[in-house]
Design a protein around this motif. Structure first.
Motif, mmCIF file in Angstrom:
data_model
loop_
_atom_site.group_PDB
_atom_site.id
_atom_site.type_symbol
_atom_site.label_atom_id
_atom_site.label_comp_id
_atom_site.label_asym_id
_atom_site.label_seq_id
_atom_site.Cartn_x
_atom_site.Cartn_y
_atom_site.Cartn_z
ATOM 1 N N ASP A 84 42.178 36.688 46.353
ATOM 2 C CA ASP A 84 42.607 37.664 47.456
ATOM 3 C C ASP A 84 42.344 39.050 47.512
ATOM 4 O O ASP A 84 41.784 39.525 48.575
ATOM 5 C CB ASP A 84 44.346 37.531 47.523
ATOM 6 C CG ASP A 84 44.949 38.266 48.563
ATOM 7 O OD1 ASP A 84 44.742 38.081 49.727
ATOM 8 O OD2 ASP A 84 45.387 39.418 48.491
ATOM 9 N N ASP A 85 42.107 39.493 46.448
ATOM 10 C CA ASP A 85 41.613 40.925 46.169
ATOM 11 C C ASP A 85 40.189 41.032 46.426
ATOM 12 O O ASP A 85 39.742 42.078 46.899
ATOM 13 C CB ASP A 85 41.971 41.292 44.686
ATOM 14 C CG ASP A 85 43.321 41.761 44.519
ATOM 15 O OD1 ASP A 85 44.238 41.864 45.408
ATOM 16 O OD2 ASP A 85 43.931 41.660 43.208
ATOM 17 N N ASP A 88 40.432 40.791 50.542
ATOM 18 C CA ASP A 88 40.974 41.932 50.985
ATOM 19 C C ASP A 88 40.149 43.183 50.688
ATOM 20 O O ASP A 88 40.610 44.357 50.880
ATOM 21 C CB ASP A 88 42.558 42.249 50.584
ATOM 22 C CG ASP A 88 43.234 41.103 51.246
ATOM 23 O OD1 ASP A 88 42.717 40.764 52.273
ATOM 24 O OD2 ASP A 88 44.584 40.947 50.883
ATOM 25 N N SER A 90 40.356 45.039 47.598
ATOM 26 C CA SER A 90 41.421 45.682 47.005
ATOM 27 C C SER A 90 40.867 46.150 45.621
ATOM 28 O O SER A 90 40.728 45.291 44.753
ATOM 29 C CB SER A 90 42.742 44.989 46.986
ATOM 30 O OG SER A 90 43.364 44.467 48.227
ATOM 31 N N ARG A 93 45.922 46.546 41.887
ATOM 32 C CA ARG A 93 46.940 45.711 41.941
ATOM 33 C C ARG A 93 48.103 45.981 40.978
ATOM 34 O O ARG A 93 47.472 46.139 39.781
ATOM 35 C CB ARG A 93 46.434 44.336 41.835
ATOM 36 C CG ARG A 93 47.700 42.972 42.010
ATOM 37 C CD ARG A 93 47.173 41.787 42.011
ATOM 38 N NE ARG A 93 46.752 41.415 43.326
ATOM 39 C CZ ARG A 93 47.337 41.164 44.513
ATOM 40 N NH1 ARG A 93 48.396 41.338 44.478
ATOM 41 N NH2 ARG A 93 46.664 40.823 45.583
HETATM 42 MG MG MG Z 1 45.970 41.221 49.439
#
Ligand code: MG
Ligand code: FPP
Length: 320
Positions: A84-85, A88, A90, A93
């Protein structure tokens, strides 16, 4: 009460799981070993393993067996976050650099795959086809949910149903699968299995709504990542959908785009917070929380049930 205190009777089992998680991700490859350990050491609430263990308490609880399911569920969750990172983009976290930031996207994709494969490997030691079916199906749904989230990005005409469908897949199903798999592995009676499954689902829905509210009301320090990130990424969550019922806020929200400056984004966030959207979202989260508590009312009383009740209430009221 602190989360850990709510299941203190299982603390030694949770410790065993914590140690086993490290052993499970151990790899000969230095990069895989370091990236996996980095991820584990960034912490987390370990909600999914706790749900596995607590559900298992309603049947023939055997830590040596159920431990494997608990580890597997946490690893699936972790693998999904690593991927997911990347999706996204990102960099932070839980206040720590993500794997894609510390290494790169390629390392993150393979670390995610590696952790995911380890999860399946340890789960394969459990001889319960039904538990495998539940997990496989949950991962299928998780992936569909993520694709839906991509399709729904910056789609300002979506409705609340789209939102609920998405959070069911991205969050609630993995938490309900945790309770169900824990129950299956411990041969909990069928009627209770279904209740534990539903309980996990309702808690998961409540949890994700809180998460989406916190993205507006939390500070960067509390969140471990910049606030307002969901909206900037085009992820239209429940507070946004409620706030958009006001025409002037709707127009403002529709100006949000990927490269929007911090100042402008802060103004949009302030407008959303100025409506009743946050309160209404919290109210819906509470409704799910109450449904969760109602679902397990007939389960046998004891430490496990009290822990489930307290954890659900804690997650429904958490501040970060
Ligand atoms: Mg995310
Ligand atoms: C966080 O969402 C991400 C998820 C809840 C699930 C991501 C799932 C996948 C990438 C597919 C499954 C892959 C495997 C290997 C099992 P978010 O971005 O809304 O939350 P965040 O703020 O925590 O990043």
């Amino acid at each position: 009460m602190k989360l850990k205190m709510m299941y203190s009777f299982l603390n030694s089992d949770i410790e065993k799981i914590e140690e086993a998680l490290e052993e499970t991700v151990h790899a000969n490859s230095i990069i895989l070993r370091e990236s996996s350990l980095h991820l584990l050491q960034a912490g987390g609430k370990r909600i999914r393993p706790i749900f596995v263990l607590l559900a298992g308490q309603f049947g023939n609880y055997d830590i040596h067996k159920i431990k494997k399911a608990a580890i597997s569920l946490e690893l699936i969750h972790m693998a999904s976050l690593v991927h997911d990172d990347v999706i996204d983009d990102s960099d932070l976290r839980r206040g720590q650099p993500t794997i894609k930031a510390k290494w790169d996207n390629k390392v993150a994709m393979y670390t995610g795959d590696y952790i995911f494969a380890r999860s399946i490997e340890i789960m394969s030691e459990i001889n319960k086809p039904e538990a495998h079916r539940v997990l496989a199906n949950t991962i299928v749904e998780l992936c569909i949910g993520e694709i839906q989230q991509i399709e729904d990005k910056y789609r300002f005409d979506q409705n609340i149903k789209d939102y609920f469908r998405r959070i069911k897949r991205k969050t609630a199903l993995l938490i309900s699968a945790s309770s169900l798999v824990g129950a299956i592995v411990s041969d909990v009676e069928e009627e209770y299995q279904q209740k534990l499954n539903k309980f996990g689902y309702y808690v998961g829905m409540s949890y994700q709504i809180i998460d989406d509210v916190l993205d507006f009301v939390g500070t960067e320090k509390e969140l471990g990542k910049p606030a307002g990130g969901d909206l900037l990424q085009g992820n239209i969550t429940l507070p946004v959908l409620f706030a958009m019922e006001k025409e002037e806020v709707r127009k403002q929200v529709m100006t949000v785009h990927e490269d929007m400056g911090k100042k402008e984004l802060t103004e949009v966030i302030a407008s959303i917070k100025n409506t009743d959207a946050i309160d209404r979202s919290l109210h819906i989260s509470d409704m799910y929380l109450n449904k969760a508590l109602h679902t397990i009312r007939d389960l046998p009383n004891g430490k496990a049930k009290s822990a489930l009740i307290n954890i659900a209430k804690y997650l429904g009221k958490r501040k970060f």
